[in-house]
Motif scaffolding. Sequence first.
Motif, PDB file in Angstrom:
ATOM      1  N   LEU A 123       0.820  -1.204   0.000  1.00 43.02           N
ATOM      2  CA  LEU A 123       0.000   0.000   0.000  1.00 43.02           C
ATOM      3  C   LEU A 123       0.863   1.267   0.000  1.00 43.02           C
ATOM      4  O   LEU A 123       2.052   1.218   0.328  1.00 43.02           O
ATOM      5  CB  LEU A 123      -0.922   0.002   1.218  1.00 43.02           C
ATOM      6  N   ASN A 124       0.265   2.377  -0.326  1.00 42.07           N
ATOM      7  CA  ASN A 124       0.947   3.664  -0.226  1.00 42.07           C
ATOM      8  C   ASN A 124       1.054   4.080   1.236  1.00 42.07           C
ATOM      9  O   ASN A 124       0.204   3.696   2.065  1.00 42.07           O
ATOM     10  CB  ASN A 124       0.176   4.736  -1.003  1.00 42.07           C
ATOM     11  N   PRO A 125       2.054   4.887   1.576  1.00 37.07           N
ATOM     12  CA  PRO A 125       2.215   5.326   2.971  1.00 37.07           C
ATOM     13  C   PRO A 125       1.011   6.086   3.503  1.00 37.07           C
ATOM     14  O   PRO A 125       0.757   6.083   4.713  1.00 37.07           O
ATOM     15  CB  PRO A 125       3.463   6.226   2.910  1.00 37.07           C
ATOM     16  N   THR A 126       0.249   6.724   2.617  1.00 38.97           N
ATOM     17  CA  THR A 126      -0.913   7.491   3.061  1.00 38.97           C
ATOM     18  C   THR A 126      -2.139   6.623   3.325  1.00 38.97           C
ATOM     19  O   THR A 126      -3.107   7.077   3.946  1.00 38.97           O
ATOM     20  CB  THR A 126      -1.280   8.551   2.014  1.00 38.97           C
ATOM     21  N   ASP A 127      -2.123   5.368   2.837  1.00 42.97           N
ATOM     22  CA  ASP A 127      -3.245   4.461   3.071  1.00 42.97           C
ATOM     23  C   ASP A 127      -3.208   3.952   4.510  1.00 42.97           C
ATOM     24  O   ASP A 127      -2.124   3.788   5.092  1.00 42.97           O
ATOM     25  CB  ASP A 127      -3.200   3.267   2.112  1.00 42.97           C
ATOM     26  N   ILE A 128      -4.358   3.703   5.073  1.00 41.94           N
ATOM     27  CA  ILE A 128      -4.449   3.223   6.458  1.00 41.94           C
ATOM     28  C   ILE A 128      -4.889   1.767   6.445  1.00 41.94           C
ATOM     29  O   ILE A 128      -5.914   1.419   5.848  1.00 41.94           O
ATOM     30  CB  ILE A 128      -5.441   4.077   7.271  1.00 41.94           C
ATOM     31  N   VAL A 129      -4.115   0.904   7.100  1.00 40.15           N
ATOM     32  CA  VAL A 129      -4.472  -0.501   7.225  1.00 40.15           C
ATOM     33  C   VAL A 129      -4.642  -0.828   8.706  1.00 40.15           C
ATOM     34  O   VAL A 129      -3.855  -0.388   9.549  1.00 40.15           O
ATOM     35  CB  VAL A 129      -3.413  -1.418   6.561  1.00 40.15           C
ATOM     36  N   ALA A 130      -5.669  -1.575   9.035  1.00 42.03           N
ATOM     37  CA  ALA A 130      -5.973  -1.920  10.421  1.00 42.03           C
ATOM     38  C   ALA A 130      -6.297  -3.398  10.518  1.00 42.03           C
ATOM     39  O   ALA A 130      -6.767  -4.010   9.549  1.00 42.03           O
ATOM     40  CB  ALA A 130      -7.157  -1.099  10.921  1.00 42.03           C
ATOM     41  N   SER A 170      -9.351 -12.603   0.269  1.00 42.50           N
ATOM     42  CA  SER A 170     -10.632 -12.201  -0.331  1.00 42.50           C
ATOM     43  C   SER A 170     -10.924 -10.786   0.152  1.00 42.50           C
ATOM     44  O   SER A 170     -10.762 -10.496   1.339  1.00 42.50           O
ATOM     45  CB  SER A 170     -11.754 -13.148   0.086  1.00 42.50           C
ATOM     46  N   ILE A 171     -11.361  -9.923  -0.764  1.00 40.07           N
ATOM     47  CA  ILE A 171     -11.517  -8.505  -0.436  1.00 40.07           C
ATOM     48  C   ILE A 171     -12.863  -7.993  -0.936  1.00 40.07           C
ATOM     49  O   ILE A 171     -13.263  -8.262  -2.072  1.00 40.07           O
ATOM     50  CB  ILE A 171     -10.390  -7.664  -1.063  1.00 40.07           C
ATOM     51  N   GLY A 172     -13.550  -7.260  -0.064  1.00 45.89           N
ATOM     52  CA  GLY A 172     -14.770  -6.557  -0.454  1.00 45.89           C
ATOM     53  C   GLY A 172     -14.506  -5.059  -0.449  1.00 45.89           C
ATOM     54  O   GLY A 172     -13.846  -4.543   0.456  1.00 45.89           O
ATOM     55  N   ILE A 173     -15.015  -4.360  -1.462  1.00 43.50           N
ATOM     56  CA  ILE A 173     -14.748  -2.921  -1.615  1.00 43.50           C
ATOM     57  C   ILE A 173     -16.061  -2.140  -1.589  1.00 43.50           C
ATOM     58  O   ILE A 173     -17.005  -2.488  -2.299  1.00 43.50           O
ATOM     59  CB  ILE A 173     -14.031  -2.622  -2.940  1.00 43.50           C
ATOM     60  N   ALA A 174     -16.087  -1.084  -0.782  1.00 37.89           N
ATOM     61  CA  ALA A 174     -17.199  -0.132  -0.804  1.00 37.89           C
ATOM     62  C   ALA A 174     -16.621   1.270  -0.988  1.00 37.89           C
ATOM     63  O   ALA A 174     -15.594   1.602  -0.392  1.00 37.89           O
ATOM     64  CB  ALA A 174     -18.008  -0.212   0.487  1.00 37.89           C
ATOM     65  N   ALA A 188      -6.974  -3.266  -4.736  1.00 38.83           N
ATOM     66  CA  ALA A 188      -7.364  -4.626  -4.327  1.00 38.83           C
ATOM     67  C   ALA A 188      -6.624  -5.676  -5.143  1.00 38.83           C
ATOM     68  O   ALA A 188      -6.179  -6.708  -4.605  1.00 38.83           O
ATOM     69  CB  ALA A 188      -8.871  -4.803  -4.471  1.00 38.83           C
ATOM     70  N   ASP A 189      -6.481  -5.408  -6.439  1.00 39.79           N
ATOM     71  CA  ASP A 189      -5.778  -6.352  -7.309  1.00 39.79           C
ATOM     72  C   ASP A 189      -4.335  -6.516  -6.874  1.00 39.79           C
ATOM     73  O   ASP A 189      -3.791  -7.640  -6.856  1.00 39.79           O
ATOM     74  CB  ASP A 189      -5.851  -5.842  -8.751  1.00 39.79           C
ATOM     75  N   ASN A 214      -9.781 -13.351  -4.411  1.00 34.82           N
ATOM     76  CA  ASN A 214     -10.475 -12.495  -5.364  1.00 34.82           C
ATOM     77  C   ASN A 214     -10.951 -11.234  -4.639  1.00 34.82           C
ATOM     78  O   ASN A 214     -10.867 -11.149  -3.425  1.00 34.82           O
ATOM     79  CB  ASN A 214     -11.686 -13.252  -5.927  1.00 34.82           C
ATOM     80  N   TYR A 215     -11.459 -10.282  -5.389  1.00 34.44           N
ATOM     81  CA  TYR A 215     -12.081  -9.121  -4.773  1.00 34.44           C
ATOM     82  C   TYR A 215     -13.389  -8.838  -5.487  1.00 34.44           C
ATOM     83  O   TYR A 215     -13.614  -9.251  -6.626  1.00 34.44           O
ATOM     84  CB  TYR A 215     -11.155  -7.897  -4.817  1.00 34.44           C
ATOM     85  N   ALA A 216     -14.286  -8.141  -4.790  1.00 40.09           N
ATOM     86  CA  ALA A 216     -15.570  -7.776  -5.387  1.00 40.09           C
ATOM     87  C   ALA A 216     -15.910  -6.347  -4.963  1.00 40.09           C
ATOM     88  O   ALA A 216     -15.710  -5.967  -3.812  1.00 40.09           O
ATOM     89  CB  ALA A 216     -16.662  -8.742  -4.945  1.00 40.09           C
ATOM     90  N   LEU A 217     -16.411  -5.580  -5.923  1.00 39.99           N
ATOM     91  CA  LEU A 217     -16.888  -4.226  -5.658  1.00 39.99           C
ATOM     92  C   LEU A 217     -18.362  -4.308  -5.278  1.00 39.99           C
ATOM     93  O   LEU A 217     -19.128  -5.061  -5.891  1.00 39.99           O
ATOM     94  CB  LEU A 217     -16.713  -3.364  -6.905  1.00 39.99           C
ATOM     95  N   PHE A 218     -18.746  -3.580  -4.252  1.00 37.45           N
ATOM     96  CA  PHE A 218     -20.137  -3.635  -3.798  1.00 37.45           C
ATOM     97  C   PHE A 218     -21.095  -3.285  -4.925  1.00 37.45           C
ATOM     98  O   PHE A 218     -20.857  -2.373  -5.711  1.00 37.45           O
ATOM     99  CB  PHE A 218     -20.356  -2.669  -2.633  1.00 37.45           C
TER     100      PHE A 218
END
Length: 457
Positions: free
Chosen positions: A93-100, A147-151, A124-125, A181-185
Amino acid sequence: MNPLCQCTADISGIKASEAKLSHLVHHDALTNLPNRLLFSARLDHAITHRNTNEKIAMLHMDLDRFKHINDSLGHTYGDELLIQVTARLTQTLNPTDIVARVGGDEFAILVEELDDNDDASRVADNIVAAMEQPFTLNGHDYFTTASIGIAIAPDHGEDIDVLTKNADIALNQAKDLGRNNYALFQPELSESVEEWIKLEPQLRKAISEKQFRLFYQPQMDRSGNNIIGAEALIRWQHPERGLISPIHFLGIAEEIGLMKKIGNWVLEEAFQQLAIWRQAGLRSFKLAINLASDQITKQNLPDKISSLLNAYKIPPDMIELEILETFLLEHQHESSKTFTELRALGINLALDDFGTGYSSLSYLKKLPINKIKIDQSLVRDIPEDANDEAITKAVILLGHTLDLKVCAEGVETPEQRAFLEIEGCDQLQGYLFSKPIDPADFSNLLRQHNRLVALEA
């Protein structure tokens, strides 16, 4: 010590303790990432202060097969895996992105200042690709994908609760697509979940209040002129919404563990109705009943069927139990004994939805199956689609080579009927002959075909 210095030291100590406590409250102890509480605050702030032309993405990530690694290697290695996942996420990720870290093997990611939804998909990819690489634990490589869900805000919600809920819904969709995989809401996913929430308590009530009904669809011989059997199909007679198709409730019933109860009700009702038709003179007829996976794996099904045969005095060759091909692929070995015992009773076994792309021909030789049913998706475009024609021909030939009966589902046009008759398909089923109808209407249909020779009791 100077009292002033002592006071200053005390204040400094208190502030240090407060800072440490605040960090503990807002961060995950294992990975030192922000926890759910801090992530929610950051997400709320990002939504509130979002520029009009910018988008914000929340990604909800779940590790695939983490439980397997954690259970087989132990929690020490499970913790080490989570630490390595954290490092890899941070690098990706970029340094500005927040991961928790928001749960055991769950992570949430906040990405701001996006131009469009494709930007979130690219993030996500990249994560999915990064997680596909092996993790080294105790000198050995192990794999756990994501597996990733995106909103996206504002498209999928403009407050923290809605955005989080929709990211969760999208995550479940990504898992349904096969994981890694990932899915967009998508808004329709939310509608489906809301429908689920509404129907679940009503579905539980439907069993006790006997709101289910069985309808019957005829199965014809290859000419399409003679009724040789029927398939029993469940419907839900909802007190307010009317007749509900099984496509809208069986998935819910399976998820909440009701399929064994519903499946056993179907068996009882179908046997009872067949006994009534037998009293009215019905002979040389097979009633097909769909089996739920829980009926096969979580009870002694041969004993249940044997009891029903004796109670309703039904000849076993009048019963045909349908098994989904997808179930057989997943449970072939554990269920083979059950199917062998059912065949020993004289029961017929049919393989439903055959030919949809997952076929493994080995079980057709190993298991005591009598019939395969060509999935309606292959029949639908006959004769326009040459590929569907070729596959259907091959399935019929295969079935006959293995001495199996072949039934085509979803026959709706005279052209389909003619093609299947020429190719030697043994049985036809579909709206061309009749939609599924209630027992009274099916009784009338049987009389029209001279299959009932006496008045029903």
